[in-house]
Design an enzyme around this catalytic site. Structure first.
Site, PDB file in Angstrom:
ATOM      1  N   GLU A  60     -22.460 -64.137  90.588  1.00  8.93           N
ATOM      2  CA  GLU A  60     -21.044 -64.321  90.907  1.00  8.93           C
ATOM      3  C   GLU A  60     -20.840 -65.299  92.058  1.00  8.93           C
ATOM      4  OE1 GLU A  60     -22.411 -61.462  90.093  1.00  8.93           O
ATOM      5  OE2 GLU A  60     -21.266 -60.818  88.340  1.00  8.93           O
ATOM      6  N   ASP A  85     -14.594 -55.780  89.555  1.00 11.45           N
ATOM      7  CA  ASP A  85     -15.427 -55.129  90.583  1.00 11.45           C
ATOM      8  C   ASP A  85     -16.532 -56.064  91.093  1.00 11.45           C
ATOM      9  OD1 ASP A  85     -14.931 -51.818  89.937  1.00 11.45           O
ATOM     10  OD2 ASP A  85     -14.432 -53.291  88.413  1.00 11.45           O
ATOM     11  N   HIS A 127     -16.422 -49.638  87.988  1.00 12.42           N
ATOM     12  CA  HIS A 127     -15.740 -50.355  86.901  1.00 12.42           C
ATOM     13  C   HIS A 127     -14.259 -49.973  86.868  1.00 12.42           C
ATOM     14  CE1 HIS A 127     -19.924 -50.813  85.522  1.00 12.42           C
ATOM     15  NE2 HIS A 127     -19.507 -51.830  84.812  1.00 12.42           N
TER      16      HIS A 127
HETATM   17  C1  LIG Z   1     -23.315 -58.197  89.887  1.00 11.46           C
HETATM   18  C2  LIG Z   1     -23.037 -57.769  88.503  1.00 11.46           C
HETATM   19  N1  LIG Z   1     -22.463 -58.646  87.640  1.00 11.46           N
HETATM   20  C3  LIG Z   1     -22.201 -58.275  86.371  1.00 11.46           C
HETATM   21  C4  LIG Z   1     -22.503 -57.032  85.925  1.00 11.46           C
HETATM   22  C5  LIG Z   1     -22.176 -56.615  84.501  1.00 11.46           C
HETATM   23  N2  LIG Z   1     -23.397 -56.324  83.770  1.00 11.46           N
HETATM   24  C6  LIG Z   1     -23.891 -55.065  83.680  1.00 11.46           C
HETATM   25  S1  LIG Z   1     -25.369 -54.998  82.926  1.00 11.46           S
HETATM   26  C7  LIG Z   1     -25.369 -56.670  82.632  1.00 11.46           C
HETATM   27  C8  LIG Z   1     -26.526 -57.296  81.945  1.00 11.46           C
HETATM   28  C9  LIG Z   1     -27.804 -56.932  82.637  1.00 11.46           C
HETATM   29  O1  LIG Z   1     -28.882 -57.551  82.059  1.00 11.46           O
HETATM   30  P1  LIG Z   1     -30.344 -57.324  82.623  1.00 11.46           P
HETATM   31  O2  LIG Z   1     -30.353 -57.451  84.090  1.00 11.46           O
HETATM   32  O3  LIG Z   1     -31.235 -58.212  81.849  1.00 11.46           O
HETATM   33  O4  LIG Z   1     -30.640 -55.790  82.315  1.00 11.46           O
HETATM   34  P2  LIG Z   1     -30.688 -55.078  80.867  1.00 11.46           P
HETATM   35  O5  LIG Z   1     -29.334 -54.492  80.681  1.00 11.46           O
HETATM   36  O6  LIG Z   1     -31.015 -56.103  79.850  1.00 11.46           O
HETATM   37  O7  LIG Z   1     -31.731 -54.035  80.975  1.00 11.46           O
HETATM   38  C10 LIG Z   1     -24.213 -57.249  83.150  1.00 11.46           C
HETATM   39  C11 LIG Z   1     -23.867 -58.684  83.070  1.00 11.46           C
HETATM   40  C12 LIG Z   1     -23.079 -56.144  86.859  1.00 11.46           C
HETATM   41  N3  LIG Z   1     -23.394 -54.884  86.524  1.00 11.46           N
HETATM   42  N4  LIG Z   1     -23.337 -56.538  88.113  1.00 11.46           N
END
Ligand SMILES: Cc1ncc(C[n+]2csc(CCOP(=O)(O)OP(=O)(O)O)c2C)c(N)n1
Ligand SMILES: [Mg+2]
Lengths: 324, 351
Positions: A60, A85, A127
Site C-alpha cells: 500500500e 482498512d 475489515h
Molecule cells: C496490508 C494488506 N493489504 C491487503 C490485504 C488483503 N489481503 C488479504 S490476504 C491477501 C493475499 C495474501 O496472499 P499471500 O500473502 O500470498 O498469502 P496466501 O493467502 O496466498 O496464503 C490480500 C491481498 C491484507 N490482508 N493486508
C-alpha cells in the site's frame, strides 16, 4: 435512467472517467483479471488494457506513493485499497506527502484513494473500520463518503477531476443493498455540498454514509407519530458544507448527529462544535450524537450489533431529543 | 549471508505461476533426527489441520460459518513441519492459513472451533475470529489481517528474550504476496542487525489472492532477500514435511546459537481459492492437478506405510477417530450461542 446498485454506480463513474480522460488510470491489488475483491473493475482490463488497470503487489505504501508520483507527473490515478482498512499501511504517503504538497510546493496531487469501508457485515476488527476522521483531521486531504448510487457516481467523478488528493469511502454494506436511478454519462455532484435527503420541521439528523439510510428509516418511524424529521447527508466531510447544516439547525432547533465511526474523535464532534459555535441561540436542546461504541468492531454478530449504531439507536436518541 | 536453494535432491526448485513446480521434487525424504513417534505426530497434526479445514469448508457451504474461510489445504507440511521444529518455550506467530501449527502446539480442537465460529466461551470472547487469537500458555500469538504486521512484533518478542538472557526463538510466517509489505523489510533488517533469534517462513503458494508470483516480485526466490539483509536464506519444497522440519530445525538451532534470523521459503500450492467465496478461475488449468500429485498428506502417508511406521489399519483408525472428534466439536460449537451482546463493550483496556 438506468437503475444501478451503489457498486455499479461506482464502476460507471470509473469507466466514464477512464474513457473520457487518458490520464486517468487505476492501480490496486487484484483489480485486473479478477476485477477487484468486490468486482468494481470487472471488465476494465479488457476495456482499458493492463497499463491503465494495474495489478500491484501487496504494497500500500508503493500504491499510494506511486499514485502521488504519477499525479505530480501529469496523471490522475485512482488507487484502490482492497479494504479501506489497509490504507494504514500507506498512511505516511497520504498524510505527509500527498496532503502537504499543495501547501509546500504549490502543486496539485490529483489522485483518488478509494475502497470499501464500514461494518455490519461480520468483517471483524480489520475489515470494518471507518477511518474518515483520521483524514478529515489532516489538512490538505478531501474526504468523501457517499450514501446513494447517484451521489457515489457524481462525487467520484468530481473527486477524480479535483486537483487535490481525495479519500473516497464506499460503505461495503451499501454496495449491493442500495439501488436507484443514476444518470447516464456526464454527471457531477460537487464536493462540499450537503444534501437534504428528507425535509422536516421538528428535528435534524446530520449524517453521512450508511447512517443516512438508518436515519431515514428512523425518520419514517417517527412520521407515523406525526413527528417531522429532517435528514441532511453531508456527503463530503472535507470540504464541509457548514451553511446547509446550520440552515437546517436554525429551522428545526434540535439536532442529532449520526455516523458509523466510533464516537470519540469522530467527525460528529467537529459538526457539534460548529453548531455550538454558530447556531447556539437556535438550539432548543443539547446536540446529541449517535456513533459506534469506542471499541474495535467485534466479529460475533451479537456483539457487532451492540456496538454499531442503527435505526433503533437513532430512534431512541431522537425521542430523547424531542422530549428535551 | 548464505542463500541456498535446495530441493531434497539438491536441485534448484523451479517455481512461479503457471510453471510446473513439482515434477522434479522427489518423494518425502526421511530425516534421521526424527523418531517414529515424531513421524506419527507430524502425520497426526497434518491430518488434524486437513480435517479442520474440511470442516470449515462444510460449515461455509452450509451457511454456518461467516467471515472469510481460508484453508491451508496443500500447505499442511509447511505449517506442521516448521512448528514441530520449535520448543514449547519458543513463540509461534502464525499467519492466516497456518492452522497446522496450532495443533502442533497442543491447541485443542474445541477451542479452535469455538474461536472460528465466534461462539460464547471462545478465546477472543467473539471480538475476533480465525487464527487471530493469542494463547500465552502455548506461546501462540495470532496475526492481524494486515499482512506482515506481526513480523516486527515477533522480532521485538525475541529481542526482549535476548535482553533477559533467555534462549527463546520466534517463528513467524508470511505469504508470497504478504512478503511485499514494508513491514517485512523493516523487520528482517532489524532482526538481522540485532542478530535476533527469528525464523521467518515464507509460504510461497504461488498466488496472493488472484495475483501470481510474477506480478508480486521480480527476484528469483524470496529467500534471495536474505542476501540483502545479511541473514540466512533457503528455499525448499514445502510439501515434504520432514524436509521442512529438518530445514527449520537447523534454522532454530542457528537462531538459538546467536547466529541471527533465517528466511525459509517453502514452495507449495494454494489448492483452493483465496477464501471459499473465490472459485480461483484465474489459476491455469492443470496447475492444481499437477500439485494434487504432491498432496503433502498423501505423500507422507505413502512414506510412512513404506517405512512401516504406520499400517493401513492404524491410519484408517486415526482418520476415523479424527473425523468423529471433528463432528463432535462442530455439534458442540453449533449448540452454543454467540457471546452476549454486552461483551462487545467490555475490555477495550486491561486493568
Ligand atoms: C496490508 C494488506 N493489504 C491487503 C490485504 C488483503 N489481503 C488479504 S490476504 C491477501 C493475499 C495474501 O496472499 P499471500 O500473502 O500470498 O498469502 P496466501 O493467502 O496466498 O496464503 C490480500 C491481498 C491484507 N490482508 N493486508
Ligand atoms: Mg500466497
Amino acid at each position: 435512467m438506468p437503475v444501478l446498485t451503489f457498486l455499479e454506480a461506482i464502476s460507471d463513474a470509473l469507466r466514464y472517467e477512464m474513457k473520457r480522460d487518458e490520464s486517468v488510470f487505476m492501480l490496486g491489488e487484484d483489480i485486473a483479471e479478477y476485477g477487484g475483491a468486490f468486482k468494481i473493475t470487472k471488465g476494465f482490463l479488457e476495456e482499458f488494457g493492463r497499463s491503465r488497470v494495474l495489478n500491484t503487489p501487496i504494497s500500500e505504501t508503493a500504491i499510494l506513493g506511486a499514485a502521488i508520483g504519477a499525479a505530480l507527473n501529469g496523471m490522475r490515478p485512482v488507487a484502490e485499497m482492497q479494504f479501506m482498512d489497509f490504507v494504514t499501511n500507506g498512511f505516511n504517503q497520504l498524510v505527509n506527502v500527498a496532503s502537504t504538497t499543495a501547501y509546500r510546493w504549490g502543486m496539485g496531487v490529483p489522485m483518488v484513494v478509494r475502497g470499501p469501508a464500514g461494518g455490519g457485515v461480520g468483517g471483524g476488527p480489520f475489515h470494518s473500520r471507518n477511518s474518515e476522521a483520521w483524514f478529515a483531521h489532516t489538512p490538505g486531504l478531501k474526504v468523501v463518503y457517499p450514501a446513494f448510487p447517484a451521489d457515489a457516481k457524481g462525487l467520484l467523478i468530481s473527486s477524480i477531476r479535483d486537483n487535490n488528493p481525495v479519500v473516497y469511502y464506499e460503505h461495503k454494506g451499501l454496495y449491493r443493498k442500495i439501488r436507484e436511478e443514476v444518470p447516464e454519462g456526464e454527471y457531477i455532484v460537487p464536493l462540499g455540498k450537503a444534501r437534504i435527503v428528507r425535509e422536516g420541521r421538528d428535528a435534524s439528523v446530520i449524517t453521512y454514509g450508511s447512517m443516512v439510510h438508518e436515519s431515514l428509516a428512523a425518520a419514517e418511524d417517527l412520521e407515523k407519530e406525526g413527528v417531522s424529521v429532517e435528514v441532511v447527508d453531508i456527503r463530503t466531510l472535507i470540504p464541509f458544507d457548514e451553511e446547509t447544516v446550520l440552515a437546517s439547525v436554525r429551522k428545526t432547533n434540535r439536532v442529532l448527529i449520526a455516523h458509523e465511526a466510533t464516537l470519540t474523535g469522530g467527525f460528529g464532534g467537529e459538526i457539534a462544535a460548529r453548531i455550538a459555535d454558530r447556531a447556539f441561540e437556535y438550539l432548543d436542546a443539547p446536540v446529541r450524537r449517535v456513533a459506534s461504541f469506542d471499541s474495535p468492531t467485534p466479529f460475533a454478530p451479537t456483539m457487532e450489533k451492540e456496538v454499531l449504531p442503527d435505526r433503533t439507536k437513532i430512534l431512541f436518541e431522537l425521542r430523547n431529543l424531542l422530549a428535551y | 549471508m548464505k542463500t541456498r536453494t535446495t530441493s531434497a535432491k539438491g536441485k534448484p526448485l523451479r517455481h512461479g505461476s503457471g510453471k510446473k513446480a513439482s515434477s522434479d521434487i522427489p518423494a518425502v525424504q526421511p530425516m534421521s533426527a526424527l523418531g517414529d513417534d515424531d513421524r506419527k505426530k507430524l502425520f497426526l497434526h497434518m491430518l488434524q489441520a486437513r480435517e479442520f479445514d474440511m470442516a470449515m469448508l462444510r460449515l461455509y457451504r452450509q451457511g454456518r460459518a461467516f467471515g472469510g474461510v481460508y484453508s491451508q489445504i496443500g500447505n499442511e507440511a509447511t505449517a506442521v513441519g516448521s512448528a514441530y521444529a520449535m520448543r514449547m518455550s519458543d513463540a509461534l506467530f502464525p499467519m492466516h492459513r497456518d492452522i497446522g501449527g496450532h495443533f502442533v502446539r497442543g491447541q485443542s480442537l474445541e477451542a479452535l472451533m469455538l474461536n472460528h465460529t465466534a461462539r460464547v466461551g471462545s478465546m477472543m470472547r467473539g471480538t475476533d475470529g480465525t487464527g487471530h487469537y493469542a494463547d500465552a500458555s502455548k506461546k501462540i500469538y495470532g496475526n492481524v489481517s494486515h499482512l506482515g504486521a506481526m513480523i516486527p512484533v515477533a522480532a521485538g518478542y525475541v529481542l526482549s528474550s535476548k535482553m533477559r538472557g533467555e534462549d527463546t526463538v520466534a517463528m513467524t510466517y508470511i505469504g508470497d504476496g504478504g512478503s511485499q509489505v514494508g513491514d517485512f523489510h523493516e523487520a528482517m533488517n532489524f532482526a538481522a542487525v540485532q542478530k535476533l533469534p527469528l525464523v521467518l517462513i515464507v509460504e510461497n503458494n504461488q498466488y496472493a489472492y488472484s495475483t501470481p508470483n510474477s506480478e508480486e516480485f521480480a527476484c528469483t526466490r524470496l529467500s534471495d532477500r536474505a542476501i540483502g539483509y545479511g541473514c540466512f536464506g533457503e528455499t525448499i519444497d514445502g510439501t515434504d514435511v520432514e524436509l521442512v522440519y529438518e530445514t527449520c530445525r537447523r534454522a532454530v538451532e542457528r537462531a538459538r546459537a546467536g547466529e541471527g534470523p533465517s528466511i525459509i521459503e517453502a514452495v507449495t500450492m494454494r489448492m483452493r481459492g483465496h477464501a471459499e467465496h473465490d472459485d480461483a478461475r484465474y489459476v491455469p488449468k492443470g496447475l492444481v492437478d499437477e500439485w494434487e500429485k504432491r498432496d503433502p498428506i498423501a505423500l507422507y502417508q505413502e512414506s510412512l506405510l513404506q517405512r512401516g511406521v504406520m499400517t493401513e489399519q492404524e491410519i484408517a483408525d486415526l482418520r476415523k477417530q479424527l473425523s468423529e472428534e471433528m463432528n463432535k466439536a462442530i455439534d458442540d460449537a453449533m449448540a452454543l450461542p454467540y457471546p452476549p451482546a454486552e461483551e462487545g463493550k467490555k475490555h477495550v483496556f486491561v486493568d
